[in-house]
Structure formats: structure tokens, C-alpha cells
Design a protein around this motif. Structure first.
Motif, PDB file in Angstrom:
ATOM      1  N   GLY A  17     -10.336   0.529   3.994  1.00 67.15           N
ATOM      2  CA  GLY A  17     -10.377  -0.602   3.063  1.00 67.15           C
ATOM      3  C   GLY A  17     -10.332  -1.941   3.785  1.00 67.15           C
ATOM      4  O   GLY A  17     -10.301  -1.989   5.016  1.00 67.15           O
ATOM      5  N   GLN A  18     -10.323  -3.006   3.000  1.00 65.12           N
ATOM      6  CA  GLN A  18     -10.434  -4.356   3.589  1.00 65.12           C
ATOM      7  C   GLN A  18      -9.242  -4.727   4.468  1.00 65.12           C
ATOM      8  O   GLN A  18      -9.413  -5.193   5.596  1.00 65.12           O
ATOM      9  N   ILE A  19      -8.029  -4.539   3.943  1.00 63.66           N
ATOM     10  CA  ILE A  19      -6.845  -4.940   4.710  1.00 63.66           C
ATOM     11  C   ILE A  19      -6.657  -3.994   5.891  1.00 63.66           C
ATOM     12  O   ILE A  19      -6.403  -4.426   7.017  1.00 63.66           O
ATOM     13  N   GLY A  20      -6.819  -2.691   5.614  1.00 62.56           N
ATOM     14  CA  GLY A  20      -6.678  -1.705   6.686  1.00 62.56           C
ATOM     15  C   GLY A  20      -7.622  -2.010   7.836  1.00 62.56           C
ATOM     16  O   GLY A  20      -7.219  -2.044   9.002  1.00 62.56           O
ATOM     17  N   LEU A  70       1.692   1.245   5.292  1.00 64.91           N
ATOM     18  CA  LEU A  70       1.168   1.888   4.089  1.00 64.91           C
ATOM     19  C   LEU A  70       0.393   0.865   3.258  1.00 64.91           C
ATOM     20  O   LEU A  70       0.952   0.125   2.451  1.00 64.91           O
ATOM     21  N   VAL A  71      -0.899   0.826   3.522  1.00 59.45           N
ATOM     22  CA  VAL A  71      -1.784  -0.176   2.910  1.00 59.45           C
ATOM     23  C   VAL A  71      -2.582   0.441   1.764  1.00 59.45           C
ATOM     24  O   VAL A  71      -2.847  -0.195   0.756  1.00 59.45           O
ATOM     25  N   GLY A  72      -2.948   1.721   1.938  1.00 61.49           N
ATOM     26  CA  GLY A  72      -3.837   2.399   0.985  1.00 61.49           C
ATOM     27  C   GLY A  72      -3.238   2.457  -0.402  1.00 61.49           C
ATOM     28  O   GLY A  72      -2.151   2.974  -0.608  1.00 61.49           O
ATOM     29  N   LEU A 107      -5.544   6.970   7.902  1.00 62.76           N
ATOM     30  CA  LEU A 107      -5.682   7.863   6.750  1.00 62.76           C
ATOM     31  C   LEU A 107      -6.437   7.159   5.632  1.00 62.76           C
ATOM     32  O   LEU A 107      -6.182   5.982   5.337  1.00 62.76           O
ATOM     33  N   ASP A 108      -7.367   7.883   5.028  1.00 55.25           N
ATOM     34  CA  ASP A 108      -7.966   7.399   3.780  1.00 55.25           C
ATOM     35  C   ASP A 108      -8.287   8.621   2.923  1.00 55.25           C
ATOM     36  O   ASP A 108      -8.027   9.757   3.338  1.00 55.25           O
ATOM     37  N   ILE A 109      -8.813   8.395   1.735  1.00 58.27           N
ATOM     38  CA  ILE A 109      -9.110   9.522   0.849  1.00 58.27           C
ATOM     39  C   ILE A 109     -10.436  10.179   1.275  1.00 58.27           C
ATOM     40  O   ILE A 109     -11.282   9.514   1.910  1.00 58.27           O
ATOM     41  N   ALA A 129       8.977  -4.167   2.749  1.00 58.58           N
ATOM     42  CA  ALA A 129       7.793  -4.437   1.920  1.00 58.58           C
ATOM     43  C   ALA A 129       7.231  -5.782   2.347  1.00 58.58           C
ATOM     44  O   ALA A 129       7.986  -6.725   2.598  1.00 58.58           O
ATOM     45  N   MET A 130       5.894  -5.852   2.445  1.00 56.11           N
ATOM     46  CA  MET A 130       5.311  -7.104   2.903  1.00 56.11           C
ATOM     47  C   MET A 130       5.137  -8.087   1.735  1.00 56.11           C
ATOM     48  O   MET A 130       4.104  -8.120   1.092  1.00 56.11           O
ATOM     49  N   THR A 131       6.182  -8.862   1.483  1.00 52.47           N
ATOM     50  CA  THR A 131       6.112  -9.863   0.409  1.00 52.47           C
ATOM     51  C   THR A 131       5.997 -11.266   0.998  1.00 52.47           C
ATOM     52  O   THR A 131       6.030 -12.245   0.278  1.00 52.47           O
ATOM     53  N   VAL A 175       5.456  -1.336   3.833  1.00 48.75           N
ATOM     54  CA  VAL A 175       4.614  -1.080   2.669  1.00 48.75           C
ATOM     55  C   VAL A 175       3.866  -2.363   2.308  1.00 48.75           C
ATOM     56  O   VAL A 175       4.475  -3.416   2.079  1.00 48.75           O
ATOM     57  N   VAL A 176       2.540  -2.254   2.277  1.00 47.99           N
ATOM     58  CA  VAL A 176       1.672  -3.407   2.005  1.00 47.99           C
ATOM     59  C   VAL A 176       1.008  -3.267   0.631  1.00 47.99           C
ATOM     60  O   VAL A 176       0.850  -4.236  -0.103  1.00 47.99           O
ATOM     61  N   GLY A 177       0.628  -2.035   0.276  1.00 49.43           N
ATOM     62  CA  GLY A 177      -0.042  -1.775  -1.014  1.00 49.43           C
ATOM     63  C   GLY A 177       0.805  -2.285  -2.173  1.00 49.43           C
ATOM     64  O   GLY A 177       2.018  -2.049  -2.204  1.00 49.43           O
ATOM     65  N   ASN A 178       0.185  -2.963  -3.097  1.00 48.57           N
ATOM     66  CA  ASN A 178       0.935  -3.611  -4.190  1.00 48.57           C
ATOM     67  C   ASN A 178       1.163  -2.712  -5.402  1.00 48.57           C
ATOM     68  O   ASN A 178       0.336  -1.850  -5.689  1.00 48.57           O
ATOM     69  N   PRO A 179       2.237  -2.927  -6.181  1.00 47.65           N
ATOM     70  CA  PRO A 179       3.303  -3.906  -5.952  1.00 47.65           C
ATOM     71  C   PRO A 179       4.201  -3.460  -4.793  1.00 47.65           C
ATOM     72  O   PRO A 179       4.919  -2.468  -4.921  1.00 47.65           O
ATOM     73  N   MET A 220      -4.427   1.351  -4.885  1.00 51.23           N
ATOM     74  CA  MET A 220      -5.482   0.817  -5.736  1.00 51.23           C
ATOM     75  C   MET A 220      -5.319  -0.706  -5.784  1.00 51.23           C
ATOM     76  O   MET A 220      -4.243  -1.193  -6.109  1.00 51.23           O
ATOM     77  N   PRO A 221      -6.360  -1.464  -5.434  1.00 53.46           N
ATOM     78  CA  PRO A 221      -6.204  -2.919  -5.429  1.00 53.46           C
ATOM     79  C   PRO A 221      -6.315  -3.518  -6.830  1.00 53.46           C
ATOM     80  O   PRO A 221      -6.820  -2.883  -7.744  1.00 53.46           O
ATOM     81  N   ARG A 222      -5.837  -4.756  -6.990  1.00 51.97           N
ATOM     82  CA  ARG A 222      -5.927  -5.442  -8.285  1.00 51.97           C
ATOM     83  C   ARG A 222      -7.365  -5.774  -8.628  1.00 51.97           C
ATOM     84  O   ARG A 222      -8.127  -6.221  -7.764  1.00 51.97           O
TER      85      ARG A 222
END
Ligand SMILES: NC(=O)c1ccc[n+]([C@@H]2O[C@H](COP(=O)([O-])OP(=O)(O)OC[C@H]3O[C@@H](n4cnc5c(N)ncnc54)[C@H](O)[C@@H]3O)[C@@H](O)[C@H]2O)c1
Length: 215
Positions: free
Chosen positions: A15-18, A87-89, A42-44, A156-158, A129-133, A91-93
Motif C-alpha cells: 500500500g501507499q504508506i507501507g 502494522l500499517v495494513g 506482509l500483504d493480502i 500507536a502512531m498518533t 500501529v499505524v493503521g487507523n484508528p 482498510m483506509p478511509r
């Protein structure tokens, strides 16, 4: 390089961030120029071909700090003996969604990855953990890794919220970002967050500049 390589997992690496962080990790920006890393991505399964492309690009870079690069689509292989996990993977907004709208989809992913951390990673693993929330996902993940990986190993990356507020204040005050300090973000990493600029310290040269009349 004499140090033993760290095994570093990036999920959602296709993905983009990864894609944008794997190079920084591989070339030593994160763990230092004398620390080799084995990058595990890792990706799907539908993203396997993209993952392979990213893997080939990294190999082509011939980076001295990159001791190995693996592209995988199953969690057991991905989490095996890792020292660090990004952990970036997730579902994005999409347009009109808030970070908290992603919760239902992402809770499943982070539950499963929490279990994989417990079952396959080193117990000393450190997790970002980067994937939101991001903060809620981190809590879910830590809960399912509990007993094996201590809670203090999860972050968590806030910080993005903090950086955005700091950058906006710098723009409004027409000073470099380095001249803005003490910005605080309260609340959740979603629509209840509250950027607190009241305690900010802003200087122009050496002159304190805060709060300005427009604040
Ligand atoms: N915390 C922050 O500051 C911050 C900043 C930017 C983005 N994000 C979040 O990061 C996440 C990724 O954003 P993006 O723009 O790269 O999205 P993206 O859609 O480009 O990439 C997400 C990747 O994750 C993969 N993925 C989905 N489920 C997976 C699973 N179970 N295991 C492994 N991989 C999986 C997808 O196939 C895809 O390749 C989103 O949740 C986004 O909201 C957080």
C-alpha cells in the motif's frame, strides 16, 4: 556489518504508506547505518504481485543495511521471530469517513495480528500501529497479544495530529516549524481530538510571539 540483523515486519507493504516506509527502514534511517535488517513485508494474497515488485525494487537498491527481504501473504510466516512490527495494513478511509468508521473492518485484522504476535513473534517485539484508528487498533492488538508481549511494547502512531497542528501554527505565525514548541493534542485520534495551542511557545528570532491577536 557485525551486528545480527533485526527481523522487521511491515504489514500492508504493497500500500501507499507501507511502500513509502520500507525504503526508509531498509536503508538504515530507522535502526541506524550499522544495523542490518531483514525486512519482512506482509500483504493480502491479491496484492502478492505488487509485493513482489516492491521486493525486487528493494533488492535492486543494493542497500548495505538490507540483509534480506521477504514478501509474504500469510501471518504465521510474517510474524515468525520478528523483533519489530510496523502494522500499517488496514482498510483506509474513503471520502466522508472518519477514522472511527474503520473500526469494524479493522478490529478483525488487529485481533488476528495480536494473536500472531503472541504465537510467533519474539516476546521482546516492539510494535508500532499505524493503521487507523491507530490507538484503538493498538489496544485491540495488545489485548490479543497479552500474556506474551507486554503492553508497554505497543505504540500507536498518533503524532501526525501533533505535527499537523504544529505546522499550521508555524504557517500562521510565519515562522519555521522548529520555532514552535509545546503543542498538545487531547482526545482520541478521531473527530474528538482537540489541538491545544494555548500552551504553545512560538518565537520569531528570540521574540516570543504567542498568543497572537488572531488566536
Ligand atoms: N497513524 C497515522 O498517522 C496514519 C497516517 C497515514 C495513514 N494511516 C493509516 O494507514 C493505513 C494504510 O494507509 P494507506 O494509505 O497505505 O492505505 P492503502 O490502501 O494504500 O494500503 C493498505 C494496504 O494494506 C493491505 N492490507 C489490508 N488488509 C491487510 C491485512 N489483513 N494484512 C496485511 N495487509 C493488509 C492492503 O492490501 C493494502 O496494500 C490506513 O489505515 C490509514 O488510515 C495512518
Amino acid at each position: 556489518m557485525t551486528k545480527a540483523p533485526f527481523r522487521v515486519l511491515v504489514t500492508g507493504a504493497a500500500g501507499q504508506i507501507g511502500y513509502s516506509i520500507v525504503l526508509q527502514i531498509a536503508k538504515g534511517d530507522v535502526f541506524g547505518p550499522d544495523q542490518p535488517v531483514v525486512l519482512v513485508m506482509l500483504d493480502i494474497p491479491p496484492m502478492a504481485a505488487v509485493l513482489e515488485g516492491v521486493q525486487m525494487e528493494l533488492i535492486d537498491c543494493a542497500l548495505p543495511t538490507l540483509a534480506g527481504v521477504e514478501g509474504v501473504t500469510n501471518e504465521e510466516q510474517a510474524f515468525k521471530d520478528i523483533d519489530f512490527a510496523f502494522l500499517v495494513g488496514a482498510m483506509p478511509r474513503r471520502e466522508g469517513m472518519e477514522r472511527k468508521d474503520l473500526l469494524a473492518a479493522n478490529v478483525k485484522i488487529f485481533k488476528s495480528q495480536g494473536r500472531s504476535l503472541a504465537n510467533f513473534a519474539k516476546p521482546t517485539v516492539k510494535v508500532l500501529v499505524v493503521g487507523n484508528p491507530a490507538n484503538t487498533n493498538a489496544l485491540v492488538c495488545a489485548k490479543y497479544a497479552a500474556g506474551k508481549v507486554p503492553l508497554r511494547n505497543f505504540s500507536a502512531m498518533t503524532r501526525l495530529d501533533h505535527n499537523r497542528a504544529t505546522a499550521q501554527i508555524a504557517l500562521h505565525a510565519n515562522v519555521p516549524v522548529a520555532n514552535v514548541k509545546n503543542v498538545i493534542i487531547w482526545g482520541n485520534h478521531s473527530s474528538t481530538q482537540f489541538p491545544d495551542a494555548r500552551h504553545a511557545k512560538v518565537v520569531k528570532g528570540t521574540i516570543p510571539l504567542w498568543p497572537p491577536t488572531w488566536f
